[in-house]
Motif scaffolding. Structure first.
Motif, PDB file in Angstrom:
ATOM      1  N   GLN A  39       0.867  -1.180   0.000  1.00 19.59           N
ATOM      2  CA  GLN A  39       0.000   0.000   0.000  1.00 19.59           C
ATOM      3  C   GLN A  39       0.898   1.222   0.000  1.00 19.59           C
ATOM      4  N   LEU A  40       0.730   2.053  -0.996  1.00 16.71           N
ATOM      5  CA  LEU A  40       1.583   3.216  -1.182  1.00 16.71           C
ATOM      6  C   LEU A  40       0.784   4.479  -0.870  1.00 16.71           C
ATOM      7  N   GLN A  41       1.135   5.122   0.228  1.00 17.80           N
ATOM      8  CA  GLN A  41       0.418   6.320   0.656  1.00 17.80           C
ATOM      9  C   GLN A  41       1.126   7.550   0.112  1.00 17.80           C
ATOM     10  N   ASN A  42       0.396   8.334  -0.657  1.00 20.55           N
ATOM     11  CA  ASN A  42       0.954   9.530  -1.289  1.00 20.55           C
ATOM     12  C   ASN A  42       1.378  10.552  -0.227  1.00 20.55           C
ATOM     13  N   LYS A  43       2.626  11.030  -0.320  1.00 23.43           N
ATOM     14  CA  LYS A  43       3.127  11.998   0.657  1.00 23.43           C
ATOM     15  C   LYS A  43       2.462  13.359   0.509  1.00 23.43           C
ATOM     16  N   TYR A  44       1.977  13.653  -0.686  1.00 21.68           N
ATOM     17  CA  TYR A  44       1.457  14.991  -0.971  1.00 21.68           C
ATOM     18  C   TYR A  44      -0.066  15.029  -1.036  1.00 21.68           C
ATOM     19  N   GLU A  45      -0.680  13.914  -1.431  1.00 22.22           N
ATOM     20  CA  GLU A  45      -2.140  13.781  -1.412  1.00 22.22           C
ATOM     21  C   GLU A  45      -2.461  12.713  -0.368  1.00 22.22           C
ATOM     22  N   LYS A  46      -2.600  13.148   0.886  1.00 25.21           N
ATOM     23  CA  LYS A  46      -2.651  12.229   2.025  1.00 25.21           C
ATOM     24  C   LYS A  46      -3.790  11.220   1.952  1.00 25.21           C
ATOM     25  N   ASN A  47      -4.854  11.544   1.241  1.00 23.53           N
ATOM     26  CA  ASN A  47      -6.008  10.642   1.201  1.00 23.53           C
ATOM     27  C   ASN A  47      -5.886   9.559   0.132  1.00 23.53           C
ATOM     28  N   GLU A  48      -4.843   9.651  -0.685  1.00 25.37           N
ATOM     29  CA  GLU A  48      -4.684   8.691  -1.782  1.00 25.37           C
ATOM     30  C   GLU A  48      -3.778   7.534  -1.376  1.00 25.37           C
ATOM     31  N   VAL A  49      -4.243   6.323  -1.595  1.00 22.52           N
ATOM     32  CA  VAL A  49      -3.447   5.128  -1.342  1.00 22.52           C
ATOM     33  C   VAL A  49      -3.521   4.227  -2.573  1.00 22.52           C
ATOM     34  N   LEU A  50      -2.344   3.880  -3.111  1.00 17.31           N
ATOM     35  CA  LEU A  50      -2.267   2.924  -4.206  1.00 17.31           C
ATOM     36  C   LEU A  50      -2.094   1.521  -3.616  1.00 17.31           C
ATOM     37  N   ILE A  51      -2.756   0.559  -4.201  1.00 16.04           N
ATOM     38  CA  ILE A  51      -2.677  -0.812  -3.696  1.00 16.04           C
ATOM     39  C   ILE A  51      -2.261  -1.763  -4.807  1.00 16.04           C
ATOM     40  N   TRP A  52      -1.345  -2.650  -4.455  1.00 12.96           N
ATOM     41  CA  TRP A  52      -0.913  -3.724  -5.368  1.00 12.96           C
ATOM     42  C   TRP A  52      -0.742  -4.986  -4.548  1.00 12.96           C
ATOM     43  N   ALA A  53      -1.112  -6.113  -5.112  1.00  8.99           N
ATOM     44  CA  ALA A  53      -0.946  -7.391  -4.418  1.00  8.99           C
ATOM     45  C   ALA A  53      -0.582  -8.473  -5.418  1.00  8.99           C
ATOM     46  N   GLN A  54       0.199  -9.422  -4.932  1.00  8.32           N
ATOM     47  CA  GLN A  54       0.629 -10.564  -5.739  1.00  8.32           C
ATOM     48  C   GLN A  54       0.338 -11.849  -4.975  1.00  8.32           C
ATOM     49  N   ASN A  55      -0.304 -12.790  -5.662  1.00  8.32           N
ATOM     50  CA  ASN A  55      -0.676 -14.070  -5.047  1.00  8.32           C
ATOM     51  C   ASN A  55      -1.507 -13.870  -3.782  1.00  8.32           C
ATOM     52  N   ARG A  56      -2.323 -12.842  -3.800  1.00  9.34           N
ATOM     53  CA  ARG A  56      -3.171 -12.543  -2.645  1.00  9.34           C
ATOM     54  C   ARG A  56      -4.432 -11.848  -3.126  1.00  9.34           C
ATOM     55  N   ASN A  57      -5.569 -12.384  -2.722  1.00  5.93           N
ATOM     56  CA  ASN A  57      -6.842 -11.760  -3.054  1.00  5.93           C
ATOM     57  C   ASN A  57      -7.290 -10.901  -1.883  1.00  5.93           C
ATOM     58  N   LEU A  58      -7.686  -9.682  -2.148  1.00  8.62           N
ATOM     59  CA  LEU A  58      -8.018  -8.738  -1.083  1.00  8.62           C
ATOM     60  C   LEU A  58      -9.519  -8.609  -0.854  1.00  8.62           C
ATOM     61  N   LEU A  59     -10.272  -9.594  -1.296  1.00  8.65           N
ATOM     62  CA  LEU A  59     -11.724  -9.508  -1.171  1.00  8.65           C
ATOM     63  C   LEU A  59     -12.201  -9.674   0.267  1.00  8.65           C
TER      64      LEU A  59
END
Length: 325
Positions: free
Chosen positions: A74-94
């Motif tokens: 989970q990548l939290q933007n330093k400048y846009e605090k409310n934005e989080v990018l998510i990436w996952a491998q071999n894992r379902n986030l449901l």
């Protein structure tokens, strides 16, 4: 139906509903814990990248280095605090608890299209057209796949976007983000080293180190107490049925047929009560795992039926003792 049967049926339905409410509370607590921990395990660490590389390059490196590992970032933007990018491998986030739609699936990170998910109080421009919601950022539109459950006393304004090696969200420098990494200790250590960073414990790891069993022990004990109460009510109902048979002065096969007829209707009615309680709870309460609720209610109904029938068999086998009482 006689008055006492109505009262007992009401108490039985009430107990089933209370068991469901406790189950809802348990699931709500677990869901809150998942959200408070950002959907990550107690192995998660914070990494603050110093390496000048775009996100896509880092993700490709992880895929080459750890192709079989289960990793979530989970990548939290330093400048846009409310934005989080998510990436996952071999894992379902449901497993992320939602009140509408779903959270991200593994396929969402592999394509070129970026998807969005919103926290309950997300602050981000959105539009709705033809029944579909979209996040609008910088002239781009991201389809909203779901809205997360609201956590009490936590007013999260976060919105989530997928990222992946082929997605436009992965073209930014990873140094613009604080990265939360969840995976094996070896993978986390190597990822931190690759990004020229140390690792830190996230606050939620420090805060949520208590076990779930300890957290939910009061609810488990309450369900056990309600189950015992249900058994007591059913045993009393069986005794009342025996007394009713005695008052009619039926004997032998007639008494047996009388009890079997009443018991058959009782079993059917208890099943209908369980279905009604399930329907009511799914409609009105927070139920993240309907299978768990169905199993609890089915178990409670089965316990009631077994107690009822066992009590009748016991009374019948010792009828002389009860008749002389």
């Amino acid at each position: 139906m006689k008055r006492h049967r109505v009262i007992i049926s009401f108490f039985s339905f009430l107990i089933l509903t209370l068991i469901g409410i406790v189950c809802s509370n348990m699931q709500s607590q677990l869901a809150n814990q998942v959200l408070q921990a950002r959907g990550m395990s107690m192995e998660a660490r914070i990494v603050k990248p110093q390496k000048q590389a775009d996100i896509a390059t880092v993700l490709k490196w992880i895929e080459r280095k750890y192709p079989k590992d289960s990793v979530q970032m989970q990548l939290q933007n330093k400048y846009e605090k409310n934005e989080v990018l998510i990436w996952a491998q071999n894992r379902n986030l449901l497993y992320f608890p939602v009140t509408k739609g779903r959270f991200f699936a593994s396929a969402d990170f592999k394509g070129r299209v970026t998807f969005a998910a919103l926290s309950a109080s997300a602050e981000v421009p959105t539009i709705t057209t033809q029944g579909n919601s979209y996040v609008t950022l910088g002239g781009r539109y991201y389809s909203v796949v779901g809205t997360l459950k609201k956590v009490p006393y936590q007013d999260s304004k976060t919105y989530y976007l997928t990222t992946g090696p082929k997605q436009e969200t992965a073209q930014e420098s990873i140094s613009n983000y604080v990265v939360f990494v969840d995976g094996s200790k070896d993978a986390i250590s190597h990822i931190a080293s690759y990004l020229n960073s140390k690792t830190w414990w996230p606050e939620f790891v420090k805060r949520n180190r208590q076990r779930r069993l300890t957290l939910l022990m009061p609810e488990a004990l309450l369900i056990a107490a309600l189950a015992i109460a249900a058994m007591a009510v059913m045993a009393f109902d069986a005794w009342l049925l025996w007394r009713e048979g005695q008052r009619t002065r039926t004997q032998g096969d007639l008494l047996t047929n009388f009890i079997l007829n009443k018991s058959g209707r009782f079993v059917l009615f208890q099943i209908l009560e369980g279905v009604a309680a399930y329907t009511l709870l799914v409609w009105r309460a927070y139920i993240g795992d309907r299978g768990m609720l169905a199993m609890l209610l089915a178990g409670a109904v089965l316990l009631e039926i077994v107690t009822y029938i066992s009590t009748l068999i016991y009374i019948y086998n010792h009828r002389e003792k009860f008749e002389n009482a």
